[in-house]
Design a protein around this motif. Structure first.
Motif, PDB file in Angstrom:
ATOM      1  N   TRP A 171       0.835  -1.210   0.000  1.00  0.00           N
ATOM      2  CA  TRP A 171       0.000   0.000   0.000  1.00  0.00           C
ATOM      3  C   TRP A 171       0.868   1.258   0.000  1.00  0.00           C
ATOM      4  CZ3 TRP A 171      -0.763   3.557   4.182  1.00  0.00           C
ATOM      5  CH2 TRP A 171      -1.798   4.478   3.974  1.00  0.00           C
ATOM      6  N   MET A 172       1.902   1.281   0.820  1.00  0.00           N
ATOM      7  CA  MET A 172       2.771   2.460   0.882  1.00  0.00           C
ATOM      8  C   MET A 172       3.579   2.624  -0.402  1.00  0.00           C
ATOM      9  SD  MET A 172       4.021   3.004   4.818  1.00  0.00           S
ATOM     10  CE  MET A 172       4.848   1.438   5.069  1.00  0.00           C
ATOM     11  N   TRP A 173       3.998   1.511  -1.010  1.00  0.00           N
ATOM     12  CA  TRP A 173       4.746   1.625  -2.274  1.00  0.00           C
ATOM     13  C   TRP A 173       3.868   2.182  -3.381  1.00  0.00           C
ATOM     14  CZ3 TRP A 173       6.700  -3.974  -1.212  1.00  0.00           C
ATOM     15  CH2 TRP A 173       7.769  -3.918  -0.302  1.00  0.00           C
ATOM     16  N   SER A 174       2.573   1.858  -3.359  1.00  0.00           N
ATOM     17  CA  SER A 174       1.668   2.465  -4.341  1.00  0.00           C
ATOM     18  C   SER A 174       1.520   3.965  -4.085  1.00  0.00           C
ATOM     19  CB  SER A 174       0.300   1.769  -4.319  1.00  0.00           C
ATOM     20  OG  SER A 174      -0.409   2.016  -3.120  1.00  0.00           O
ATOM     21  N   LEU A 175       1.539   4.368  -2.819  1.00  0.00           N
ATOM     22  CA  LEU A 175       1.538   5.801  -2.491  1.00  0.00           C
ATOM     23  C   LEU A 175       2.805   6.471  -3.002  1.00  0.00           C
ATOM     24  CD1 LEU A 175       0.180   5.816   1.186  1.00  0.00           C
ATOM     25  CD2 LEU A 175      -1.016   6.625  -0.858  1.00  0.00           C
ATOM     26  N   LEU A 176       3.924   5.772  -2.900  1.00  0.00           N
ATOM     27  CA  LEU A 176       5.193   6.310  -3.381  1.00  0.00           C
ATOM     28  C   LEU A 176       5.137   6.549  -4.890  1.00  0.00           C
ATOM     29  CD1 LEU A 176       8.166   7.071  -3.027  1.00  0.00           C
ATOM     30  CD2 LEU A 176       8.724   4.624  -3.114  1.00  0.00           C
ATOM     31  N   ALA A 177       4.579   5.592  -5.630  1.00  0.00           N
ATOM     32  CA  ALA A 177       4.450   5.760  -7.075  1.00  0.00           C
ATOM     33  C   ALA A 177       3.572   6.967  -7.413  1.00  0.00           C
ATOM     34  CB  ALA A 177       3.870   4.492  -7.698  1.00  0.00           C
ATOM     35  N   LEU A 178       2.494   7.142  -6.664  1.00  0.00           N
ATOM     36  CA  LEU A 178       1.629   8.307  -6.882  1.00  0.00           C
ATOM     37  C   LEU A 178       2.371   9.602  -6.575  1.00  0.00           C
ATOM     38  CD1 LEU A 178      -1.656   6.880  -5.338  1.00  0.00           C
ATOM     39  CD2 LEU A 178      -1.409   7.706  -7.688  1.00  0.00           C
ATOM     40  N   ALA A 179       3.158   9.586  -5.500  1.00  0.00           N
ATOM     41  CA  ALA A 179       3.906  10.788  -5.132  1.00  0.00           C
ATOM     42  C   ALA A 179       4.913  11.159  -6.217  1.00  0.00           C
ATOM     43  CB  ALA A 179       4.610  10.578  -3.794  1.00  0.00           C
ATOM     44  N   VAL A 180       5.613  10.166  -6.759  1.00  0.00           N
ATOM     45  CA  VAL A 180       6.586  10.425  -7.822  1.00  0.00           C
ATOM     46  C   VAL A 180       5.890  11.001  -9.052  1.00  0.00           C
ATOM     47  CG1 VAL A 180       8.209   9.363  -9.431  1.00  0.00           C
ATOM     48  CG2 VAL A 180       8.236   8.699  -7.029  1.00  0.00           C
ATOM     49  N   ALA A 181       4.754  10.426  -9.428  1.00  0.00           N
ATOM     50  CA  ALA A 181       4.020  10.912 -10.596  1.00  0.00           C
ATOM     51  C   ALA A 181       3.574  12.356 -10.407  1.00  0.00           C
ATOM     52  CB  ALA A 181       2.814  10.015 -10.862  1.00  0.00           C
ATOM     53  N   ASP A 182       3.128  12.681  -9.195  1.00  0.00           N
ATOM     54  CA  ASP A 182       2.653  14.047  -8.949  1.00  0.00           C
ATOM     55  C   ASP A 182       3.808  15.032  -8.869  1.00  0.00           C
ATOM     56  OD1 ASP A 182       0.450  15.749  -8.617  1.00  0.00           O
ATOM     57  OD2 ASP A 182       0.718  15.791  -6.446  1.00  0.00           O
ATOM     58  N   LEU A 183       4.901  14.624  -8.254  1.00  0.00           N
ATOM     59  CA  LEU A 183       6.053  15.517  -8.129  1.00  0.00           C
ATOM     60  C   LEU A 183       6.686  15.833  -9.485  1.00  0.00           C
ATOM     61  CD1 LEU A 183       7.734  14.021  -4.937  1.00  0.00           C
ATOM     62  CD2 LEU A 183       6.832  16.337  -5.161  1.00  0.00           C
ATOM     63  N   ARG A 184       6.720  14.846 -10.364  1.00  0.00           N
ATOM     64  CA  ARG A 184       7.403  15.035 -11.648  1.00  0.00           C
ATOM     65  C   ARG A 184       6.492  15.573 -12.742  1.00  0.00           C
ATOM     66  NH1 ARG A 184      11.278  10.341 -13.550  1.00  0.00           N
ATOM     67  NH2 ARG A 184      12.143  12.131 -14.686  1.00  0.00           N
ATOM     68  N   TRP A 185       5.212  15.161 -12.729  1.00  0.00           N
ATOM     69  CA  TRP A 185       4.345  15.536 -13.852  1.00  0.00           C
ATOM     70  C   TRP A 185       2.998  16.104 -13.426  1.00  0.00           C
ATOM     71  CZ3 TRP A 185       6.765  10.620 -13.728  1.00  0.00           C
ATOM     72  CH2 TRP A 185       7.885  10.519 -14.558  1.00  0.00           C
ATOM     73  N   PHE A 186       2.783  16.322 -12.132  1.00  0.00           N
ATOM     74  CA  PHE A 186       1.491  16.808 -11.639  1.00  0.00           C
ATOM     75  C   PHE A 186       0.354  15.922 -12.136  1.00  0.00           C
ATOM     76  CE2 PHE A 186       4.141  20.620 -11.450  1.00  0.00           C
ATOM     77  CZ  PHE A 186       3.896  21.050 -10.158  1.00  0.00           C
ATOM     78  N   ARG A 187       0.565  14.625 -12.074  1.00  0.00           N
ATOM     79  CA  ARG A 187      -0.438  13.659 -12.494  1.00  0.00           C
ATOM     80  C   ARG A 187      -0.590  12.586 -11.425  1.00  0.00           C
ATOM     81  NH1 ARG A 187      -0.759  12.597 -17.997  1.00  0.00           N
ATOM     82  NH2 ARG A 187      -2.142  10.870 -17.403  1.00  0.00           N
ATOM     83  N   LEU A 188      -1.809  12.093 -11.279  1.00  0.00           N
ATOM     84  CA  LEU A 188      -2.089  10.955 -10.416  1.00  0.00           C
ATOM     85  C   LEU A 188      -2.800   9.923 -11.287  1.00  0.00           C
ATOM     86  CD1 LEU A 188      -3.395  12.796  -7.208  1.00  0.00           C
ATOM     87  CD2 LEU A 188      -1.170  11.682  -7.498  1.00  0.00           C
ATOM     88  N   PRO A 189      -2.037   9.028 -11.931  1.00  0.00           N
ATOM     89  CA  PRO A 189      -2.642   8.090 -12.883  1.00  0.00           C
ATOM     90  C   PRO A 189      -3.731   7.230 -12.246  1.00  0.00           C
ATOM     91  CG  PRO A 189      -0.242   8.071 -13.055  1.00  0.00           C
ATOM     92  CD  PRO A 189      -0.580   8.859 -11.834  1.00  0.00           C
ATOM     93  N   PHE A 190      -4.833   7.071 -12.967  1.00  0.00           N
ATOM     94  CA  PHE A 190      -5.960   6.315 -12.423  1.00  0.00           C
ATOM     95  C   PHE A 190      -5.590   4.875 -12.070  1.00  0.00           C
ATOM     96  CE2 PHE A 190      -9.703   3.608 -12.841  1.00  0.00           C
ATOM     97  CZ  PHE A 190     -10.524   4.189 -11.882  1.00  0.00           C
ATOM     98  N   PRO A 191      -4.796   4.157 -12.882  1.00  0.00           N
ATOM     99  CA  PRO A 191      -4.433   2.784 -12.479  1.00  0.00           C
ATOM    100  C   PRO A 191      -3.738   2.728 -11.122  1.00  0.00           C
ATOM    101  CG  PRO A 191      -3.918   3.123 -14.792  1.00  0.00           C
ATOM    102  CD  PRO A 191      -4.271   4.465 -14.236  1.00  0.00           C
ATOM    103  N   LEU A 192      -2.896   3.718 -10.822  1.00  0.00           N
ATOM    104  CA  LEU A 192      -2.235   3.750  -9.519  1.00  0.00           C
ATOM    105  C   LEU A 192      -3.228   4.064  -8.407  1.00  0.00           C
ATOM    106  CD1 LEU A 192       1.174   5.549 -10.214  1.00  0.00           C
ATOM    107  CD2 LEU A 192       0.796   3.141  -9.634  1.00  0.00           C
ATOM    108  N   LEU A 193      -4.169   4.956  -8.684  1.00  0.00           N
ATOM    109  CA  LEU A 193      -5.203   5.263  -7.690  1.00  0.00           C
ATOM    110  C   LEU A 193      -6.044   4.027  -7.400  1.00  0.00           C
ATOM    111  CD1 LEU A 193      -6.349   8.748  -9.033  1.00  0.00           C
ATOM    112  CD2 LEU A 193      -5.254   8.328  -6.820  1.00  0.00           C
ATOM    113  N   ALA A 194      -6.403   3.285  -8.454  1.00  0.00           N
ATOM    114  CA  ALA A 194      -7.202   2.070  -8.269  1.00  0.00           C
ATOM    115  C   ALA A 194      -6.421   1.020  -7.482  1.00  0.00           C
ATOM    116  CB  ALA A 194      -7.622   1.521  -9.630  1.00  0.00           C
TER     117      ALA A 194
END
Length: 253
Positions: free
Chosen positions: A104-127
């Motif tokens: 669960w935390m590693w999926s949060l990490l992936a979301l954080a990286v996506a937002d920090l680099r591209w201001f995006r929160l991809p839906f597959p990662l959110l799901a």
């Protein structure tokens, strides 16, 4: 080997994978079969160039082939993934609960990286985060709390509270300012965090996220010599994701 050490070692690799997953999902690329390549020269990277925690400092943060600078956030993701894994293994009562929490935390990490680099929160990662968070909520704390019959109610109430509150803020701001100030991804992330953590811990997550985002914005403003108003967008989703991981570790049910 203790669960904390094992998950910490695994977490370094998962941190690297989280950063890769975030990049490829944002750019619409496949992440299952594609080989890792340098984004600058296109050279396929060998095993020695992909060792978590080690390869980056040994290469001085640069590609061995073209000497292009590697984004430091990739190494930071490996370090953070290792810390997340070790923390989950340390506090969990059973190894499988530690692995679930770490995932669960590693999926949060992936979301954080996506937002920090591209201001995006991809839906597959959110799901993925929502699914892991729901599983974590249904598993309980390992000591019988909350009771099995209450877990679903608590999880759904948390999702409704988190998503509903952020949707309301988004709608009110758009109405008053005439433009969107919060992405829909932030709303969905808040709902997913409520699903995993429940209502009582959500305010602390939001408070920590707001304070950390404000602190980063102030530092950026000081470094760049600009006013806060001129700094532009703030990756609040990343702040939410990392704050949720901290609260999950340090604030039990």
């Amino acid at each position: 080997m203790t669960p904390a050490l094992l998950l910490g070692l695994l977490g370094a690799a998962m941190g690297s994978f989280a950063a890769l997953l975030a990049e490829r999902l944002v750019k619409g690329e496949g992440f299952v079969t594609g080989r890792s390549r340098c984004r600058s020269c296109g050279t396929v990277l060998g095993a020695a160039e992909l060792v978590p925690l080690v390869s980056y400092p040994l290469q001085n943060g640069r590609c061995r082939h073209c000497q292009t600078r590697i984004p430091p956030i990739l190494w930071h993701a490996e370090i953070t993934g290792a810390l997340m894994g070790a923390a989950a293994g340390w506090i969990a009562w059973e190894p499988w609960r530690g692995l679930l929490m770490a995932g669960w935390m590693w999926s949060l990490l992936a979301l954080a990286v996506a937002d920090l680099r591209w201001f995006r929160l991809p839906f597959p990662l959110l799901a993925l985060n929502a699914a892991l968070g729901f599983a974590m909520a249904m598993a309980g704390d390992g000591l019988g709390w909350p009771s099995t019959e209450d877990r679903l109610t608590i999880a759904l109430a948390g999702a409704a509270a988190g998503g509903g509150a952020f949707w309301l803020v988004r709608a009110v701001y758009a109405r008053l300012a005439g433009r969107q100030g919060m992405g829909l991804g932030d709303v969905l992330l808040a709902a997913a965090l409520g699903l995993a953590l429940g209502i009582p811990r959500l305010p602390l997550v939001v408070l920590l996220a707001a304070l950390s985002a404000l602190a980063v914005a102030v530092l950026r403003a000081l470094v760049k010599g600009r006013s806060l108003r001129r700094l532009g967008r703030v990756p609040f989703g990343a702040a939410l994701a990392l704050a949720a991981a901290l609260v999950a570790v340090f604030v039990p049910y």
